[in-house]
Design an enzyme around this catalytic site. Structure first.
Site, short mmCIF file in Angstrom:
data_model
loop_
_atom_site.label_atom_id
_atom_site.label_comp_id
_atom_site.label_asym_id
_atom_site.label_seq_id
_atom_site.Cartn_x
_atom_site.Cartn_y
_atom_site.Cartn_z
N LYS A 1 0.86 -1.18 0.00
CA LYS A 1 0.00 0.00 0.00
C LYS A 1 0.89 1.23 0.00
O LYS A 1 2.03 1.17 0.47
CB LYS A 1 -0.88 0.02 1.25
CG LYS A 1 -2.15 0.84 1.09
CD LYS A 1 -3.23 0.06 0.36
CE LYS A 1 -4.50 0.84 0.23
NZ LYS A 1 -5.56 -0.02 -0.32
P1 NAD Z 1 -13.06 7.49 -2.69
O1 NAD Z 1 -12.12 8.57 -2.36
O2 NAD Z 1 -13.48 7.32 -4.12
O3 NAD Z 1 -14.42 7.66 -1.82
C1 NAD Z 1 -14.40 7.80 -0.45
C2 NAD Z 1 -15.79 8.22 0.02
O4 NAD Z 1 -15.81 8.26 1.45
C3 NAD Z 1 -16.19 9.61 -0.44
O5 NAD Z 1 -17.58 9.62 -0.74
C4 NAD Z 1 -15.90 10.49 0.77
O6 NAD Z 1 -16.70 11.67 0.80
C5 NAD Z 1 -16.29 9.53 1.88
N1 NAD Z 1 -15.68 9.87 3.16
C6 NAD Z 1 -14.41 10.26 3.41
N2 NAD Z 1 -14.25 10.52 4.71
C7 NAD Z 1 -15.44 10.28 5.30
C8 NAD Z 1 -15.90 10.37 6.62
N3 NAD Z 1 -15.11 10.78 7.60
N4 NAD Z 1 -17.19 10.03 6.86
C9 NAD Z 1 -18.00 9.61 5.86
N5 NAD Z 1 -17.61 9.51 4.59
C10 NAD Z 1 -16.35 9.85 4.32
O7 NAD Z 1 -12.44 6.15 -2.11
P2 NAD Z 1 -12.80 4.65 -2.52
O8 NAD Z 1 -11.81 4.21 -3.53
O9 NAD Z 1 -14.26 4.54 -2.79
O10 NAD Z 1 -12.40 3.89 -1.17
C11 NAD Z 1 -13.31 3.74 -0.09
C12 NAD Z 1 -12.83 2.61 0.80
O11 NAD Z 1 -12.78 1.40 0.03
C13 NAD Z 1 -11.43 2.77 1.40
O12 NAD Z 1 -11.39 2.12 2.64
C14 NAD Z 1 -10.56 2.00 0.41
O13 NAD Z 1 -9.34 1.57 0.99
C15 NAD Z 1 -11.48 0.84 0.10
N6 NAD Z 1 -11.19 0.14 -1.14
C16 NAD Z 1 -11.14 0.80 -2.34
C17 NAD Z 1 -10.90 0.08 -3.50
C18 NAD Z 1 -10.93 0.72 -4.86
O14 NAD Z 1 -10.84 -0.02 -5.85
N7 NAD Z 1 -11.08 2.03 -4.97
C19 NAD Z 1 -10.67 -1.30 -3.43
C20 NAD Z 1 -10.73 -1.94 -2.20
C21 NAD Z 1 -11.00 -1.21 -1.06
#
Ligand code: NAD
Length: 409
Positions: A102
């Site tokens: 990561k």
């Molecule tokens: P992103 O940046 O696209 O979206 C994050 C979302 O969370 C946004 O809507 C943001 O406004 C919201 N957010 C941020 N802080 C917040 C808070 N304090 N309270 C409520 N909402 C909040 O990120 P993503 O890629 O969708 O990732 C989200 C989660 O999924 C993370 O834990 C990431 O590690 C995990 N993840 C992502 C992927 C991927 O392919 N993008 C894969 C596996 C896991």
């Protein structure tokens, strides 16, 4: 207990159950390599500013290190270590030939212009260049990074090494990205939810679903589950949320999100805080924002039958225990959100072969991996009479330990 303590606790539990020797357990707990870098950039106003970034490579016994890159002001080495470790277990569960890594940069992307973000990303690529490569370590998007970020990394890396699309995944399709990668994590969460609903006697048709986080994962989870017949009754982002027990108008939410970057001001039901959203009564609750969302402070207020962890590490060790006592089932992050890295693997394979798959092929293969992964962790959990999370760690540790032993030291 922070996310790193939590994941280490599960590793120790699983290693003990599997009777791994102490040396091997220590090897599986410790990252292979931790890089902390300074990233100096010239801001648009002509001033120099230094940012701090990390790339932490946890384990590559089963294949090259693989994992996302996060831009967030609170990124720490401990958080990145936890997320790197989770990647090792995740790739093992869906049985793809990668290890876990990561990266992250301590930055609030909202305070930078697009050109500054590009400079930051290119400079970061240069400073991690010695430890990445298409057969060594392959970054991908995570919180606040996207296809454009990956395009800059691919371009910067290719300037030194020649055209190398396989250096990152999650690229734009026009630069060798895969069909289906953008939606893959959310679609995978939906497949995991469908399988878990079947296991636990929840009818997905009409099931009330609440999703925290409306980013890359949250939006596609919402769309996919709605298409499978579920009713999305609550969504939120960092600005707060909306609950509507008749079902949220997702098209409207997506329009607002595309126009303003947020769902703030969505006129479709009752406005709620994130804390209120999480406490909404529902059948399935899906955290898809950040870690440590469920803690011992709020675990008793959660009113759901099933939690599916779209986000990484959203449940603290203590909250997990409370949910277990309360009979709330959890599909753990290391299976639930593995759809993203699975299609990243498909993207990497396509890049290495310089060959394109159609969306239907990508999605069919994704569904197969997610369904197999779910039933594999369920079988392990049943064999050991434990939770899906512990079943998942047992399966993953077993696979990684076997590869480690066979390769030797
Ligand atoms: P992103 O940046 O696209 O979206 C994050 C979302 O969370 C946004 O809507 C943001 O406004 C919201 N957010 C941020 N802080 C917040 C808070 N304090 N309270 C409520 N909402 C909040 O990120 P993503 O890629 O969708 O990732 C989200 C989660 O999924 C993370 O834990 C990431 O590690 C995990 N993840 C992502 C992927 C991927 O392919 N993008 C894969 C596996 C896991």
């Amino acid at each position: 207990m922070n996310a790193l303590d939590t994941v280490n606790r599960y590793i120790i539990e699983a290693a003990t159950t599997l009777k791994l020797d102490d040396g091997l357990m220590s090897f599986l707990l410790t990252p292979d390599r931790q890089l902390r870098v300074e990233i100096p950039i010239i801001r648009d106003n002509g001033k120099l500013q230094v940012f701090i970034g990390y790339r932490i490579q946890h384990n590559d016994s089963r294949g090259p290190f693989k994992g996302g890159l996060r831009y967030h002001p609170e990124v720490t080495d401990s958080e990145v270590s936890a997320l790197a470790s989770l990647m090792t277990w995740k790739t093992a569960i869906v049985d793809i030939p990668f290890g876990g890594a990561k990266g992250g940069i301590q930055v609030d992307t909202k305070t930078l212009s697009l050109l500054e973000l590009e400079r930051l990303t290119r400079r970061f690529t240069d400073v991690i260049d010695p430890i990445i490569g298409p057969n060594i370590d392959i970054p991908a998007p995570d919180v606040a990074t996207n296809e454009q970020t990956m395009a800059w990394i691919m371009d910067q890396y290719s300037r030194r090494h020649g055209y190398t699309p396989a250096i990152v995944t999650g690229k734009p399709i026009s630069l060798g990205g895969s069909e289906g990668r953008g939606a893959a994590t959310g679609l995978g969460v939906a497949f995991a939810t469908r399988e878990a609903c079947q296991s636990f006697g929840i009818d997905l048709k009409g099931a009330r679903v609440v999703i925290q986080g409306f980013g890359k994962v949250g939006t596609h989870t919402a769309i996919s589950l709605r298409d499978m017949g579920a009713k999305i009754i609550g969504i939120s982002d960092v600005s707060g949320g909306v609950v509507n027990t008749r079902g949220i108008d997702l098209a409207e939410a997506l329009r607002l999100q595309a126009a303003t970057g947020s769902i703030h001001g969505l006129q479709d039901g009752q406005s709620v805080s994130n804390a209120e959203l999480l406490a909404t009564e529902c059948d399935v609750l899906i955290p898809a924002a950040l870690e440590d969302v469920f803690t011992e402070q709020n675990a008793d207020t959660i009113k759901t039958k099933l939690i599916v962890e779209g986000a990484n590490a959203p449940t603290t060790f203590e909250a997990d225990h409370i949910f277990q006592q309360r009979g709330i089932h959890i599909v753990p992050d290391i299976l639930a959100n593995a759809g993203g890295v699975t299609v990243s693997y498909f993207e990497w394979v396509q890049n290495l072969q310089q060959f394109r798959w159609e969306l239907s092929e990508v999605n069919q293969r994704l569904e197969r991996r997610m369904v197999q992964g779910y039933h594999a962790i369920k079988a392990k959990a049943e064999e050991h009479r434990t939770t899906l999370r512990r079943g998942a760690f047992l399966l993953a540790l077993d696979r990684v330990a076997e590869a480690t032993r066979l390769r030797g030291f």
